[in-house]
Design a protein around this motif. Structure first.
Motif, short mmCIF file in Angstrom:
data_model
loop_
_atom_site.label_atom_id
_atom_site.label_comp_id
_atom_site.label_asym_id
_atom_site.label_seq_id
_atom_site.Cartn_x
_atom_site.Cartn_y
_atom_site.Cartn_z
N SER A 88 -7.14 -7.36 -6.92
CA SER A 88 -6.91 -6.57 -8.12
C SER A 88 -8.21 -6.34 -8.88
N VAL A 89 -8.37 -5.12 -9.37
CA VAL A 89 -9.55 -4.82 -10.16
C VAL A 89 -9.29 -5.08 -11.64
N ASP A 90 -8.06 -5.46 -11.98
CA ASP A 90 -7.76 -5.83 -13.36
C ASP A 90 -8.41 -7.17 -13.69
N LYS A 91 -8.46 -7.48 -14.96
CA LYS A 91 -9.05 -8.74 -15.40
C LYS A 91 -8.03 -9.87 -15.43
N GLU A 92 -6.81 -9.58 -15.03
CA GLU A 92 -5.77 -10.60 -15.08
C GLU A 92 -6.04 -11.68 -14.03
N PRO A 93 -5.75 -12.94 -14.34
CA PRO A 93 -5.90 -13.99 -13.33
C PRO A 93 -4.84 -13.85 -12.26
N GLU A 94 -5.14 -14.36 -11.09
CA GLU A 94 -4.16 -14.32 -10.02
C GLU A 94 -2.95 -15.17 -10.41
N ARG A 102 -0.78 0.30 -4.44
CA ARG A 102 -0.22 -0.39 -5.60
C ARG A 102 -0.63 0.36 -6.85
N PHE A 103 0.35 0.58 -7.73
CA PHE A 103 0.11 1.29 -8.98
C PHE A 103 -0.06 0.27 -10.10
N GLU A 104 -1.26 0.22 -10.66
CA GLU A 104 -1.60 -0.81 -11.64
C GLU A 104 -1.05 -0.52 -13.03
N HIS A 105 -0.76 0.74 -13.31
CA HIS A 105 -0.31 1.08 -14.66
C HIS A 105 0.99 1.86 -14.58
N ALA A 106 1.99 1.23 -13.98
CA ALA A 106 3.33 1.79 -13.92
C ALA A 106 4.16 1.19 -15.04
N VAL A 107 4.94 2.03 -15.71
CA VAL A 107 5.80 1.56 -16.79
C VAL A 107 7.21 2.09 -16.59
N THR A 108 8.15 1.41 -17.20
CA THR A 108 9.52 1.91 -17.24
C THR A 108 9.67 2.85 -18.43
N GLY A 110 0.41 6.16 7.91
CA GLY A 110 -0.21 7.41 8.31
C GLY A 110 -0.55 8.32 7.15
N VAL A 111 -0.12 7.98 5.94
CA VAL A 111 -0.38 8.82 4.77
C VAL A 111 -1.15 8.04 3.70
N THR A 112 -0.63 6.88 3.32
CA THR A 112 -1.24 6.10 2.24
C THR A 112 -2.29 5.15 2.80
N GLU A 113 -3.46 5.15 2.19
CA GLU A 113 -4.55 4.27 2.62
C GLU A 113 -4.17 2.82 2.35
N PRO A 114 -4.17 1.97 3.36
CA PRO A 114 -3.82 0.56 3.14
C PRO A 114 -4.74 -0.09 2.10
N GLY A 115 -4.14 -0.85 1.21
CA GLY A 115 -4.90 -1.56 0.20
C GLY A 115 -5.39 -0.71 -0.94
N SER A 116 -4.91 0.52 -1.05
CA SER A 116 -5.38 1.38 -2.13
C SER A 116 -4.74 0.98 -3.45
N VAL A 117 -5.50 1.16 -4.51
CA VAL A 117 -5.05 0.83 -5.86
C VAL A 117 -5.17 2.09 -6.71
N ARG A 118 -4.07 2.51 -7.29
CA ARG A 118 -4.06 3.69 -8.14
C ARG A 118 -3.95 3.25 -9.60
N ARG A 119 -4.86 3.75 -10.41
CA ARG A 119 -4.91 3.36 -11.82
C ARG A 119 -4.34 4.43 -12.74
N GLU A 120 -3.85 5.52 -12.17
CA GLU A 120 -3.23 6.55 -13.00
C GLU A 120 -1.98 6.01 -13.68
N PRO A 121 -1.72 6.42 -14.91
CA PRO A 121 -0.46 6.02 -15.56
C PRO A 121 0.72 6.74 -14.94
N VAL A 122 1.75 5.99 -14.56
CA VAL A 122 2.93 6.57 -13.93
C VAL A 122 4.18 5.92 -14.50
N HIS A 123 5.32 6.61 -14.33
CA HIS A 123 6.61 6.11 -14.79
C HIS A 123 7.49 5.71 -13.61
#
Length: 510
Positions: A26-32, A49-55, A368-381
């Motif tokens: 994780s590129v976040d500052k949160e501890p494991e 993995r989407f780092e900034h997903a909210v409900t 075949g589509v999503t890069e393994p281990g990719s981290v998306r930081r865009e805000p999503v719902h």
């Protein structure tokens, strides 16, 4: 011509915190986190993995209705839980387009097992799914499958004596009052609902391979004719957990030692400068007298519940591999919303728009589509998954959706130029009555509009636990103004019914 559209396996957990399984990368500052979630972590390594997903809202029925319809709660109208006596709506209004009906119309074979909670009378069957069982009597009472399973195993649901029970109220060991929070169950893992739901999911996957119809899975048989359309499948598994009560058997009940669990930073909450309802909620939820020792005991069971579910998810992913379906199946994991479990000294959820309950886990593996281990930081719902599922299935997205497909992000592209820099969430009240809230969140800042009380502003970079409300801080005047304008823009875009009067109030406040 063969239908080459991918299958979709969607696993939704119930009230799972976003910070239960942040991988080491994780590129976040949160501890494991100390929670063992091997399957979910593997999904992140193999997908995105989407780092900034909210409900869009931290209420079960409301969030699940948004996921189904692709709409914010004020649009679909199910703004509080449908099973309560004070429910605004017992069922979704007829005629609202759903992603599931659109997929079914487009040739997908849809199956569903587990929690529903999007209607008292309407079931998944009314929305394009074949329901394969696993409901409970509190939120849904759709079938007897799990209860019959337990009777056959000799462990009826009604005859289990729990240990180490915790209840809300004056005496946390008194089962005669309060809400059931946590306990150890004496049953085997194979007797849990989580195991059962994984088993039914695996049966559904096997039936797909064998060419059986969804109805043949429903009656317990995998024999039958091939599906007439030959289309791909969409299977949805909704686990009943880690929502309270956090009841788990061994080895999960003692997997995490309460004495070794440190309080989260947010446990230092003083409620200074916060809306009064925050402190009131301690008494309302019955946890005013809980100390950290008791919370640590409950949190240990919650973590054990997360690991139990993760291992069942692992069984499902292993079945995909064994059945040679993994490469042609998009696997998705998310949660409807989070859970406090002692964060800010709170229990469950409510009119408190902290990341504990509004930030959610979201992972997608698309071979075949999503890069393994990719981290998306865009805000999503959460409800962005509705148009995402449709685009994956090459199905047009209804104009009624208040959501954006995640496919461009899953394909590894830069976010479209018009991708929002923030998310929008809302709250309308639950058991204790209506209470209007709106929230806009960027990667760094969060602004909460509280209709009946003081607004909130947090700098998530310098104050991750959201302890200091900066709404009146002079150095944050420009930030406050910008965040209020973001909120107004969201209210306009989403046709929020409060946009007729709230924007003027916010502008006058500055």
């Amino acid at each position: 011509m063969a239908d080459t559209r991918p299958n979709v396996l969607f696993v939704l957990t119930d009230q799972e915190r976003y910070d239960c399984h942040v991988p080491e990368s994780s590129v976040d500052k949160e501890p494991e986190p100390p929670v063992e979630t091997e399957a979910m972590d593997r999904l992140s390594r193999q997908g995105a993995r989407f780092e900034h997903a909210v409900t869009p809202i931290s209420i079960c029925s409301s969030a699940r209705a948004s996921l189904l319809t692709g709409q914010f709660p004020h649009s679909h109208g199910m703004i509080n839980n449908c099973h309560e006596d004070d429910a605004i709506l017992a069922n979704l209004p007829p005629g609202i387009p759903t992603f599931s009906e659109a997929l079914a119309d487009a040739g997908y074979d849809l199956t569903y097992t587990g929690k529903w909670h999007v209607g008292r009378d309407a079931t998944p069957e009314e929305y394009g799914f074949s329901y394969l069982g696993g409901s409970d009597r509190h939120h849904d009472d759709i079938d007897e499958a799990f209860r019959e399973y337990r009777r056959e195993r000799g462990t009826p649901l009604e005859e289990v004596d729990f240990e180490d029970e915790i209840y809300t109220g004056d005496d946390p060991r008194d089962s005669s009052e309060g809400t059931f929070v946590a306990a150890k169950s004496p049953i085997d893992v194979e007797d849990t609902r989580a195991w059962f739901l994984a088993e039914r999911t695996i049966e559904a996957l096997e039936a797909h391979v064998e060419g059986a119809t969804a109805s043949s899975v429903e009656d317990g048989s995998t024999e039958g004719g091939k599906r007439g359309d030959g289309g791909p499948f969409f299977h949805r598994t909704d686990f009943y957990g880690p929502h309270h009560p956090y009841v788990v058997p061994e080895p999960y009940a003692s997997m995490y030692d309460p004495d070794e669990i440190e309080p989260p930073d947010s446990y230092a909450e003083t409620f200074d400068g916060k809306p009064q309802v925050h402190e009131n909620y301690l008494a309302y939820r019955g946890v005013e007298g809980f100390d950290w020792k008791l919370w640590a005991e409950a949190l240990a069971k919650y973590w054990g519940f997360v690991t139990l579910i993760d291992e069942q998810f692992g069984r499902i992913l292993a079945a995909l591999e064994d059945l040679e379906l993994a490469e042609e199946t998009v696997a998705v994991h998310a949660s409807d919303h989070g859970d406090f479990v002692g964060g800010h000294r709170q229990f469950n959820k409510g009119p408190l728009m902290y990341d504990d309950t509004y930030r959610i886990p979201l992972q997608v593996r698309w071979p075949g589509v999503t890069e393994p281990g990719s981290v998306r930081r865009e805000p999503v719902h959460l409800h962005d998954l509705a148009p995402t599922f449709l685009e994956i299935g090459n199905v047009d997205v209804p104009d009624s959706f208040d959501a954006r497909s995640l496919v461009p992000l899953l394909e590894g592209d830069d976010a479209p130029a018009d991708w929002p820099e923030s998310t929008f969430s809302q709250y309308h009240g639950d058991e204790f009555g209506l209470y209007s809230q709106r929230m806009v969140r960027t990667e760094r800042y969060k602004y909460v509009y509280n209709g009946p009380d003081v607004d909130e502003l947090y700098d998530l970079e310098v104050d991750p636990p959201e302890l200091r409300n900066l709404i009146d801080h002079p150095e944050y005047a420009n930030v406050r103004r910008t965040m209020r304008e973001r909120l107004i823009a969201w209210m306009d875009e989403a046709d929020d019914p409060n946009r007729g009067w709230v924007p003027e109030i916010l502008r006058r406040a500055d």
